[in-house]
Design a protein around this motif. Structure first.
Motif, PDB file in Angstrom:
ATOM      1  N   LEU A  74       0.830  -1.205   0.000  1.00  0.00           N
ATOM      2  CA  LEU A  74       0.000   0.000   0.000  1.00  0.00           C
ATOM      3  C   LEU A  74       0.868   1.259   0.000  1.00  0.00           C
ATOM      4  O   LEU A  74       0.538   2.250  -0.669  1.00  0.00           O
ATOM      5  CB  LEU A  74      -0.915  -0.003   1.225  1.00  0.00           C
ATOM      6  N   GLY A  75       1.972   1.229   0.742  1.00  0.00           N
ATOM      7  CA  GLY A  75       2.870   2.383   0.764  1.00  0.00           C
ATOM      8  C   GLY A  75       3.482   2.663  -0.594  1.00  0.00           C
ATOM      9  O   GLY A  75       3.627   3.831  -0.998  1.00  0.00           O
ATOM     10  N   ASN A  76       3.849   1.623  -1.326  1.00  0.00           N
ATOM     11  CA  ASN A  76       4.387   1.822  -2.669  1.00  0.00           C
ATOM     12  C   ASN A  76       3.326   2.366  -3.620  1.00  0.00           C
ATOM     13  O   ASN A  76       3.637   3.137  -4.532  1.00  0.00           O
ATOM     14  CB  ASN A  76       4.946   0.502  -3.196  1.00  0.00           C
ATOM     15  N   CYS A  77       2.080   1.954  -3.422  1.00  0.00           N
ATOM     16  CA  CYS A  77       0.984   2.517  -4.229  1.00  0.00           C
ATOM     17  C   CYS A  77       0.826   4.006  -3.941  1.00  0.00           C
ATOM     18  O   CYS A  77       0.633   4.813  -4.869  1.00  0.00           O
ATOM     19  CB  CYS A  77      -0.319   1.786  -3.927  1.00  0.00           C
ATOM     20  N   VAL A  78       0.888   4.380  -2.651  1.00  0.00           N
ATOM     21  CA  VAL A  78       0.782   5.792  -2.285  1.00  0.00           C
ATOM     22  C   VAL A  78       1.914   6.588  -2.924  1.00  0.00           C
ATOM     23  O   VAL A  78       1.699   7.681  -3.481  1.00  0.00           O
ATOM     24  CB  VAL A  78       0.802   5.948  -0.748  1.00  0.00           C
ATOM     25  N   ALA A  79       3.131   6.070  -2.871  1.00  0.00           N
ATOM     26  CA  ALA A  79       4.271   6.767  -3.461  1.00  0.00           C
ATOM     27  C   ALA A  79       4.092   6.949  -4.961  1.00  0.00           C
ATOM     28  O   ALA A  79       4.405   8.013  -5.511  1.00  0.00           O
ATOM     29  CB  ALA A  79       5.563   5.994  -3.162  1.00  0.00           C
ATOM     30  N   GLU A  80       3.575   5.942  -5.632  1.00  0.00           N
ATOM     31  CA  GLU A  80       3.375   6.042  -7.079  1.00  0.00           C
ATOM     32  C   GLU A  80       2.326   7.087  -7.436  1.00  0.00           C
ATOM     33  O   GLU A  80       2.491   7.854  -8.383  1.00  0.00           O
ATOM     34  CB  GLU A  80       2.962   4.666  -7.629  1.00  0.00           C
ATOM     35  N   LEU A  81       1.235   7.136  -6.675  1.00  0.00           N
ATOM     36  CA  LEU A  81       0.177   8.107  -6.972  1.00  0.00           C
ATOM     37  C   LEU A  81       0.634   9.531  -6.670  1.00  0.00           C
ATOM     38  O   LEU A  81       0.285  10.469  -7.405  1.00  0.00           O
ATOM     39  CB  LEU A  81      -1.075   7.776  -6.157  1.00  0.00           C
ATOM     40  N   TYR A  82       1.404   9.716  -5.603  1.00  0.00           N
ATOM     41  CA  TYR A  82       1.892  11.058  -5.286  1.00  0.00           C
ATOM     42  C   TYR A  82       2.972  11.523  -6.254  1.00  0.00           C
ATOM     43  O   TYR A  82       3.265  12.715  -6.319  1.00  0.00           O
ATOM     44  CB  TYR A  82       2.423  11.106  -3.850  1.00  0.00           C
ATOM     45  N   GLY A  83       3.555  10.603  -6.985  1.00  0.00           N
ATOM     46  CA  GLY A  83       4.563  10.993  -7.967  1.00  0.00           C
ATOM     47  C   GLY A  83       3.999  11.367  -9.323  1.00  0.00           C
ATOM     48  O   GLY A  83       4.747  11.779 -10.214  1.00  0.00           O
ATOM     49  N   ILE A  84       2.684  11.253  -9.504  1.00  0.00           N
ATOM     50  CA  ILE A  84       2.081  11.588 -10.798  1.00  0.00           C
ATOM     51  C   ILE A  84       2.195  13.084 -11.068  1.00  0.00           C
ATOM     52  O   ILE A  84       2.564  13.512 -12.169  1.00  0.00           O
ATOM     53  CB  ILE A  84       0.602  11.140 -10.822  1.00  0.00           C
ATOM     54  N   ASN A  85       1.894  13.894 -10.067  1.00  0.00           N
ATOM     55  CA  ASN A  85       1.970  15.351 -10.204  1.00  0.00           C
ATOM     56  C   ASN A  85       2.637  15.917  -8.955  1.00  0.00           C
ATOM     57  O   ASN A  85       1.970  16.232  -7.975  1.00  0.00           O
ATOM     58  CB  ASN A  85       0.566  15.943 -10.385  1.00  0.00           C
ATOM     59  N   PRO A  86       3.970  16.049  -8.949  1.00  0.00           N
ATOM     60  CA  PRO A  86       4.680  16.501  -7.742  1.00  0.00           C
ATOM     61  C   PRO A  86       4.234  17.874  -7.254  1.00  0.00           C
ATOM     62  O   PRO A  86       4.192  18.124  -6.048  1.00  0.00           O
ATOM     63  CB  PRO A  86       6.154  16.509  -8.179  1.00  0.00           C
ATOM     64  N   LEU A  87       3.888  18.768  -8.177  1.00  0.00           N
ATOM     65  CA  LEU A  87       3.497  20.116  -7.758  1.00  0.00           C
ATOM     66  C   LEU A  87       2.207  20.088  -6.947  1.00  0.00           C
ATOM     67  O   LEU A  87       2.086  20.756  -5.911  1.00  0.00           O
ATOM     68  CB  LEU A  87       3.326  21.007  -8.992  1.00  0.00           C
ATOM     69  N   ALA A  88       1.225  19.305  -7.404  1.00  0.00           N
ATOM     70  CA  ALA A  88      -0.038  19.194  -6.655  1.00  0.00           C
ATOM     71  C   ALA A  88       0.139  18.371  -5.383  1.00  0.00           C
ATOM     72  O   ALA A  88      -0.521  18.632  -4.368  1.00  0.00           O
ATOM     73  CB  ALA A  88      -1.113  18.571  -7.543  1.00  0.00           C
ATOM     74  N   ALA A  89       1.023  17.374  -5.420  1.00  0.00           N
ATOM     75  CA  ALA A  89       1.219  16.509  -4.257  1.00  0.00           C
ATOM     76  C   ALA A  89       1.999  17.205  -3.143  1.00  0.00           C
ATOM     77  O   ALA A  89       1.886  16.805  -1.975  1.00  0.00           O
ATOM     78  CB  ALA A  89       1.950  15.235  -4.678  1.00  0.00           C
ATOM     79  N   TYR A  90       2.780  18.226  -3.475  1.00  0.00           N
ATOM     80  CA  TYR A  90       3.607  18.898  -2.463  1.00  0.00           C
ATOM     81  C   TYR A  90       2.755  19.467  -1.334  1.00  0.00           C
ATOM     82  O   TYR A  90       3.102  19.338  -0.148  1.00  0.00           O
ATOM     83  CB  TYR A  90       4.424  20.008  -3.118  1.00  0.00           C
ATOM     84  N   GLN A  91       1.621  20.091  -1.683  1.00  0.00           N
ATOM     85  CA  GLN A  91       0.773  20.698  -0.658  1.00  0.00           C
ATOM     86  C   GLN A  91       0.237  19.643   0.306  1.00  0.00           C
ATOM     87  O   GLN A  91       0.182  19.858   1.524  1.00  0.00           O
ATOM     88  CB  GLN A  91      -0.391  21.441  -1.330  1.00  0.00           C
ATOM     89  N   HIS A  92      -0.151  18.491  -0.228  1.00  0.00           N
ATOM     90  CA  HIS A  92      -0.665  17.422   0.629  1.00  0.00           C
ATOM     91  C   HIS A  92       0.428  16.881   1.550  1.00  0.00           C
ATOM     92  O   HIS A  92       0.205  16.709   2.757  1.00  0.00           O
ATOM     93  CB  HIS A  92      -1.230  16.289  -0.228  1.00  0.00           C
ATOM     94  N   ILE A  93       1.597  16.604   0.991  1.00  0.00           N
ATOM     95  CA  ILE A  93       2.683  16.031   1.802  1.00  0.00           C
ATOM     96  C   ILE A  93       3.121  17.012   2.875  1.00  0.00           C
ATOM     97  O   ILE A  93       3.368  16.629   4.037  1.00  0.00           O
ATOM     98  CB  ILE A  93       3.866  15.636   0.902  1.00  0.00           C
ATOM     99  N   PHE A  94       3.213  18.286   2.516  1.00  0.00           N
ATOM    100  CA  PHE A  94       3.623  19.288   3.499  1.00  0.00           C
ATOM    101  C   PHE A  94       2.637  19.331   4.665  1.00  0.00           C
ATOM    102  O   PHE A  94       3.038  19.410   5.839  1.00  0.00           O
ATOM    103  CB  PHE A  94       3.709  20.661   2.832  1.00  0.00           C
ATOM    104  N   MET A  95       1.344  19.276   4.363  1.00  0.00           N
ATOM    105  CA  MET A  95       0.321  19.315   5.414  1.00  0.00           C
ATOM    106  C   MET A  95       0.419  18.094   6.321  1.00  0.00           C
ATOM    107  O   MET A  95       0.342  18.204   7.558  1.00  0.00           O
ATOM    108  CB  MET A  95      -1.061  19.394   4.773  1.00  0.00           C
ATOM    109  N   TYR A  96       0.630  16.908   5.731  1.00  0.00           N
ATOM    110  CA  TYR A  96       0.676  15.692   6.534  1.00  0.00           C
ATOM    111  C   TYR A  96       1.961  15.604   7.352  1.00  0.00           C
ATOM    112  O   TYR A  96       1.942  15.113   8.489  1.00  0.00           O
ATOM    113  CB  TYR A  96       0.538  14.468   5.629  1.00  0.00           C
ATOM    114  N   ILE A  97       3.072  16.046   6.804  1.00  0.00           N
ATOM    115  CA  ILE A  97       4.320  16.074   7.586  1.00  0.00           C
ATOM    116  C   ILE A  97       4.193  17.068   8.739  1.00  0.00           C
ATOM    117  O   ILE A  97       4.695  16.831   9.850  1.00  0.00           O
ATOM    118  CB  ILE A  97       5.512  16.412   6.669  1.00  0.00           C
ATOM    119  N   ARG A  98       3.523  18.169   8.496  1.00  0.00           N
ATOM    120  CA  ARG A  98       3.301  19.144   9.567  1.00  0.00           C
ATOM    121  C   ARG A  98       2.453  18.536  10.683  1.00  0.00           C
ATOM    122  O   ARG A  98       2.682  18.811  11.873  1.00  0.00           O
ATOM    123  CB  ARG A  98       2.617  20.387   8.998  1.00  0.00           C
ATOM    124  N   GLN A  99       1.467  17.724  10.346  1.00  0.00           N
ATOM    125  CA  GLN A  99       0.676  17.041  11.372  1.00  0.00           C
ATOM    126  C   GLN A  99       1.558  16.161  12.247  1.00  0.00           C
ATOM    127  O   GLN A  99       1.421  16.147  13.480  1.00  0.00           O
ATOM    128  CB  GLN A  99      -0.402  16.187  10.708  1.00  0.00           C
TER     129      GLN A  99
END
Length: 743
Positions: free
Chosen positions: A300-325
């Motif tokens: 499941l983690g590898n699936c998440v990594a693959e989906l977040y790599g489709i559009n790094p610019l759009a994924a950055y906001q999500h990752i930043f928010m979750y790392i901040r949590q």
């Protein structure tokens, strides 16, 4: 009034019968023209559907004259006969399929789509209580309809719409929507996709769901024209990916990835938020974890990594928010830990409980696996400029987690954090001071003296986050910790064994390792550490012998090319020693585990095999027949109470069932994904089910209400029985109460 109504019904019946007689005459003329134009097709009809050709228009006229005077009972009988004529048979399905394939009959196509919708909605009662126009009489007919439609409908509808044979982008569908062909045949595609969505929420067999999703994936690009269907399909795919087993998570992931690649922003944000939420819910575990569960989480983690790599610019906001949590949770644990020293003595016990609760939120499988998934994303896409700034805050959090509770009980969790730091350092080429975390472990008494708890049980540090006090004193635990420590320290030093400054970098680790060899009383620990010291010293000589020949300064850009060829070939003694340690670790892990699982077993190489998985979408004609070969039909449902019907209507108005009117499926007042990681362990898993498709919610509500929709007579009997029982029980209590009052 009743006489007027009867006369109205009779006049409507006369008009209907008269129109049927005229239509019959026209039908005879059409068959005559068909015999002249296409004698082959007429001969086929003569062989397979004689009833269509062998009728007389005059008989229908006679029936019209006689049926005018029919009474109410006869009218009911005629209606029942008409209902029996609406049953779908295997011959009808074969006739439609042949007409579609050989003659491209639009009428047969519409009939087959109506039959497909009937099959998908089999067992559903309409709100007005009316009977369906068509009816499935057997499971074989159901299977035949499902297999043909799912295998062939995408190609047929693409031909009608003049769309590309395969694939397509969102722009292609937008251009297609402006054509006359779309206005004429676009609703056929919507009917096909909506019916398939409904049957996906009804089926429980994972093979059937996998086959249906795999076939609908070919038409998924057309969901760009139907945003409401797109949101519902995304929720179904997320649920199947997070809760399914076997091949279903793989098929669901490929379906979501195809949607995100082809439709882009229309579904990307919903998908990124949903997969992380489903991933976190799968990580809610106890203290230890099984091998199969760990491999599934890695998949499941590898699936998440693959989906977040489709559009790094759009994924950055999500990752930043979750790392901040994650950083907020860690800060809360550190703050409560820091206030412990200033508490008074009489409050020591309560403070201890508060601190324990604080660090348990951090030392939880959900928190650790969240760190691992973002480590995997950054390491997989380390060349992306959008993800590189996230490496520093993630490294700070991991380092803080490793140092939060420096006790031997949490050695397994600390080793996990050190592995993540080594991965980030290798992927980004950044120096991270991992050696201090490892060398501090050597100074603890559990690794410096003889174990007092006997041999103990074999333990794999990958599957536990902490150990009990009994295991802490065993011989095998000490051995596992030392082997893991040597492997990670050698891994860390080997990354910089080709640096110009390796001699200075390895100086302090060598001093502390030699000090451990002098102080320890356990010979096998001393031998292991001495071997590591020899390899580090050999690598220092390897680097220094080449460093004496250089002429550039340490800050010169040319220093980056120092020993570049040797690094690519792995010539340093430490690199060879690390490869030996990896092989030894693999043999030790294989000896602990005798069996493996299918799902996620090769999750570490999942991204490399994605092109091969995409190529496996070629249709196998025998696959559908094998999947839909069982005698399965959707269950018939009883009518639900008015409250559930009103909920369903509210869902249809809203489009997502959350009651906020936005149709996005999210809660009206809060974002459940943002607060997911911050929730405590006592929270239920019901948050994930809040965003289910409305049809699926209705299905579950129907199942729950089956117990509540008993017959009125049964309810009355139960009420009478409960009333008599209550009277019998209440009478003695009253007597006792009276006696007590008298006394």
């Amino acid at each position: 009034m009743s006489g007027i109504e009867d006369s109205d019904e009779s006049t409507h019946g006369i008009k209907r019968l008269a129109s049927s007689g005229s239509k019959a005459k026209e039908h005879v003329k059409q068959l005559q023209r068909l015999q002249e134009k296409d004698p082959e097709f007429y001969q086929y009809l003569k062989e397979h559907d004689k009833e269509l050709l062998e009728f007389d228009a005059e008989e229908i006229d006679d029936e019209a004259d006689t049926d005018v005077e029919v009474d109410a009972d006869t009218h009911v009988a005629v209606q029942e006969d008409k209902q029996t004529e609406k049953a779908i048979t295997a011959a009808m399905v074969d006739y439609w399929c042949k007409a579609i394939k050989d003659y491209k009959s639009l009428h047969a196509l519409k009939s087959l789509l109506r039959a497909f919708r009937t099959a998908c909605h089999h067992g559903d009662d309409s709100e007005d209580g009316s009977t369906p126009k068509l009816n499935i009489i057997s499971s074989s007919v159901f299977n035949k309809i499902m297999v043909f439609v799912l295998n062939e409908m995408d190609f047929i509808l693409r031909g009608l719409l003049n769309a590309p044979n395969t694939g397509g982008k969102k722009e292609t569908i937008k251009n297609l929507m402006a054509t006359n062909l779309w206005n004429k045949y676009g609703m056929l595609m919507k009917s096909y996709l909506s019916s398939a969505l409904h049957i996906l929420t009804q089926m429980t067999d994972e093979q059937m769901i996998s086959f249906t999703l795999k076939r609908v994936k070919a038409s998924a690009v057309f969901l760009a024209a139907f945003p409401a269907l797109l949101r519902k399909y995304m929720k179904v795919a997320l649920h199947s990916w997070g809760r399914g087993r076997g091949a279903l998570p793989v098929v669901s992931f490929l379906f979501m990835r195809d949607l995100c690649v082809r439709l882009g922003s229309d579904c990307l944000d919903v998908c990124l938020k949903g997969v992380y939420k489903a991933y976190v819910l799968n990580c809610k575990l106890s203290k230890s974890i099984s091998r199969s569960k760990l491999q599934h989480i890695q998949f499941l983690g590898n699936c998440v990594a693959e989906l977040y790599g489709i559009n790094p610019l759009a994924a950055y906001q999500h990752i930043f928010m979750y790392i901040r949590q994650l950083a907020v949770v860690l800060r809360g644990a550190l703050t409560e830990k820091g206030t412990k020293a200033v508490k008074e003595k009489n409050q020591q016990e309560s403070t201890k409980k508060q601190v324990q609760k604080a660090y348990q939120k951090v030392y939880d499988w959900q928190f650790i696996f969240c760190l691992e998934v973002w480590t995997g994303v950054i390491c997989a896409f380390n060349l992306e400029a959008d993800f590189r700034p996230l490496a520093y805050p993630l490294t700070q959090i991991i380092y803080g987690v490793a140092s939060l509770v420096p006790t031997a009980r949490y050695f397994p969790l600390r080793m996990r954090c050190i592995r993540m730091l080594n991965r980030i350092a290798e992927a980004t080429g950044t120096f991270i001071p991992v050696s201090s975390l490892l060398l501090d472990m050597l100074e603890m008494k559990e690794l410096n003296g003889h174990p007092t708890g006997g041999v103990g049980k074999a333990i794999d540090l990958l599957y536990v986050k902490q150990v009990d006090k009994t295991t802490l004193k065993t011989h095998l635990f000490q051995e596992a910790c030392l082997y893991s420590l040597v492997e990670e320290l050698a891994e860390h030093l080997s990354q910089w064994s080709y640096s110009v400054a390796f001699f200075e970098l390895s100086f302090i680790p060598l001093v502390r390792l030699r000090s451990f060899c002098k102080s320890t009383k356990v010979d096998r620990l001393r031998r292991e550490i001495k071997e590591l010291v020899r390899q580090v010293e050999a690598s220092c000589e390897f680097t220094n012998s080449r460093r004496t020949k250089i002429e550039f300064l340490p800050n010169d850009p040319a220093s980056a090319l120092f020993l570049k060829a040797e690094k690519e070939s792995g010539d340093s003694p430490l690199s060879k020693f690390v490869s030996y340690l990896r092989q030894r670790s693999k043999q030790r892990n294989d000896s602990l585990v005798e069996s493996s699982v299918l799902v996620g077993a090769e999750s570490s190489v999942f991204r490399k095999k994605l092109p091969e998985l995409d190529e496996e979408d070629e249709q196998d004609p025998e696959e559908g027949a094998a999947v839909f070969s069982a005698s399965w039909l959707p269950e018939k449902k009883k009518k639900v109470i008015k409250e559930k019907t009103s909920k369903k209507r509210a869902f249809e108005r809203d489009g997502d069932g959350d009651g906020d009117g936005d149709g996005d499926g999210d809660d009206a007042d809060e974002d459940v994904v943002e607060d997911l990681v911050l929730s405590s362990e006592e929270d239920d898993d019901n948050d994930f089910d809040e965003g289910k498709d409305g049809d699926e919610m209705n299905q579950h509500s129907v199942k729950q209400d089956k117990k509540l929709t008993a017959s009125s007579s049964d309810r009355k009997e139960r009420k009478k029985k409960s009333a008599t029982d209550f009277k019998k029980q209440s009478k003695p209590r009253k007597k006792k109460a009276k006696k007590a009052v008298k006394t």
